[in-house]
Design an enzyme around this catalytic site. Structure first.
Site, PDB file in Angstrom:
ATOM      1  N   GLY A 201       0.839  -1.299   0.153  1.00 57.71           N
ATOM      2  CA  GLY A 201      -0.069   0.014   0.010  1.00 57.71           C
ATOM      3  C   GLY A 201       0.702   1.282   0.130  1.00 57.71           C
ATOM      4  N   ALA A 202       1.981   1.233  -0.712  1.00 58.80           N
ATOM      5  CA  ALA A 202       3.197   2.316  -0.728  1.00 58.80           C
ATOM      6  C   ALA A 202       2.753   3.520  -1.963  1.00 58.80           C
ATOM      7  CB  ALA A 202       4.277   1.797  -0.834  1.00 58.80           C
ATOM      8  N   ASN A 203       1.630   3.411  -2.455  1.00 56.06           N
ATOM      9  CA  ASN A 203       1.433   4.606  -3.597  1.00 56.06           C
ATOM     10  C   ASN A 203       0.668   5.779  -3.159  1.00 56.06           C
ATOM     11  OD1 ASN A 203      -1.189   2.624  -3.586  1.00 56.06           O
ATOM     12  ND2 ASN A 203      -1.865   4.401  -4.205  1.00 56.06           N
TER      13      ASN A 203
ATOM     14  N   GLY B 135      -0.344   8.166   1.057  1.00 59.79           N
ATOM     15  CA  GLY B 135      -0.435   8.042   2.577  1.00 59.79           C
ATOM     16  C   GLY B 135       0.516   7.664   3.285  1.00 59.79           C
TER      17      GLY B 135
ATOM     18  N   GLY C 260       2.121   4.662   3.620  1.00 58.72           N
ATOM     19  CA  GLY C 260       2.930   3.926   3.036  1.00 58.72           C
ATOM     20  C   GLY C 260       3.863   4.630   2.069  1.00 58.72           C
TER      21      GLY C 260
ATOM     22  N   SER D 238      -3.896   0.248  14.339  1.00 62.40           N
ATOM     23  CA  SER D 238      -4.657   1.355  14.607  1.00 62.40           C
ATOM     24  C   SER D 238      -5.154   1.256  15.990  1.00 62.40           C
ATOM     25  CB  SER D 238      -5.780   1.374  13.499  1.00 62.40           C
ATOM     26  OG  SER D 238      -6.743   2.256  13.859  1.00 62.40           O
TER      27      SER D 238
ATOM     28  N   TYR E 270     -13.579  -3.231  11.416  1.00 61.45           N
ATOM     29  CA  TYR E 270     -12.129  -2.792  11.226  1.00 61.45           C
ATOM     30  C   TYR E 270     -11.689  -3.129  12.518  1.00 61.45           C
ATOM     31  CZ  TYR E 270      -8.662   0.749  10.544  1.00 61.45           C
ATOM     32  OH  TYR E 270      -7.399   1.497  10.879  1.00 61.45           O
TER      33      TYR E 270
END
Length: 304
Positions: A22-24, A26, A28, A151, A177
């Site tokens: 998920g590094a694209n 925020g 990440g 979280s 969540y």
């Protein structure tokens, strides 16, 4: 008074390989940019290849000689997880850092390609499978780490609902969540126990506090409206929110099984330090049961 840990405290990462899910965008993206800036070879493991390439280009624009590549990974598909693990292992026989960062939050009820609840499947089971499939590439590497991002939501209406893990009978997006992020912590703690006898690889967890990211896009309308007022006042930047992950990944003093989060305003903002997770997260019997169920659901067993 303790000196705050900042980006300037990240040691040089030359010769190290970091895989970040998920590094694209925020947290990440900020994690990837910081590690690339310290010399790491960074792999952006993302669902959307085009967005991943755009993120890699942004990092390259800001970091001279950055070594950044993109790997397709859809954590909502075990077939994709297996394919990504095969690709990563063939290109990178040794991996120093696996940062399980990607996640979804408060989504409407949806299922993954394998029939899992989307939040549980992506946030926990996908990362569980990826870690297990890549572990043999981490274990021989001195100082390697698995960092999983949880979280504050792991405290909110959170439990592991073994009688309905996929929320088939009824669905509560907040509780779903909470279950997924609680599972992230239980996975970290159980993984660390299993790693303890296998050299220097450690498992660590982190959380960003209240950070301004795209995760809030799936919040209920009323909560989203309130967030537009409150978040600008309370939320810290994604770069600041990434600091606990970066400390967990790079600080030489980190110990396996630790949990890092912000140090101020009840862990909503500030600089990273060791924090304590909820009492429920430390339940050994639940951790072990969750591990066993996760192996059964994913078909992935760990070499440790």
């Amino acid at each position: 008074m303790t000196t705050p840990w900042t980006m300037d405290d990240i040691p040089r990462q030359d010769g190290r390989v970091a895989v970040i899910t998920g590094a694209n965008s925020g947290l990440g993206f900020e994690t990837a940019r910081a590690l690339a800036g310290r010399g790491a070879a960074v792999v952006l493991a993302v669902r959307d290849i085009d967005k991943g390439k755009q993120a890699a280009a942004r990092i390259a624009d800001q970091v001279p000689d950055a070594d950044v590549t993109v790997q397709h990974l859809n954590l909502g598909s075990l077939a994709s997880v297996r394919a990504a693990a095969t690709d990563l292992g063939s290109v990178h026989p040794r991996i120093d850092l696996l940062i399980n960062n990607a996640g979804v939050m408060y989504t409407p009820q949806q299922k993954t390609a394998d029939g899992f609840d989307l939040q549980f499947g992506v946030n926990h089971l996908g990362h569980f499978a990826l870690t297990g499939l890549l572990l043999d590439h981490l274990l021989p590497v001195p100082g390697s780490r698995v960092v999983t991002v949880s979280s504050f939501g792991h405290r909110i209406r959170a439990d592991i609902h073994f009688d309905d893990l996929q929320w088939d009978r009824s669905y509560d997006r907040v509780a779903a969540y909470g279950q997924a992020k609680l599972a992230n912590l239980m996975f970290t703690y159980e993984l660390q126990r299993r790693l303890a006898a296998h050299g220097s690889t450690v498992a660590v967890a982190a959380h960003p506090g209240s950070a301004s990211t795209e995760l809030s896009r799936n919040m209920p309308a009323i909560a989203r409206a309130a967030a537009t007022v409150v978040m600008p006042l309370l939320a810290q930047s994604a770069a600041q929110g990434a600091l606990p992950t970066l400390r967990a990944a790079t600080d030489p003093s980190v110990l396996g099984g630790q949990y890092y989060g912000p140090d101020r305003m009840r862990e909503t903002r500030g600089f990273p330090r060791v924090v304590t997770s909820s009492p429920a997260s430390y339940d050994l019997a639940t951790q072990r049961r969750l591990w066993s169920v996760s192996e059964q659901l994913t078909g992935v067993t760990f070499s440790a």
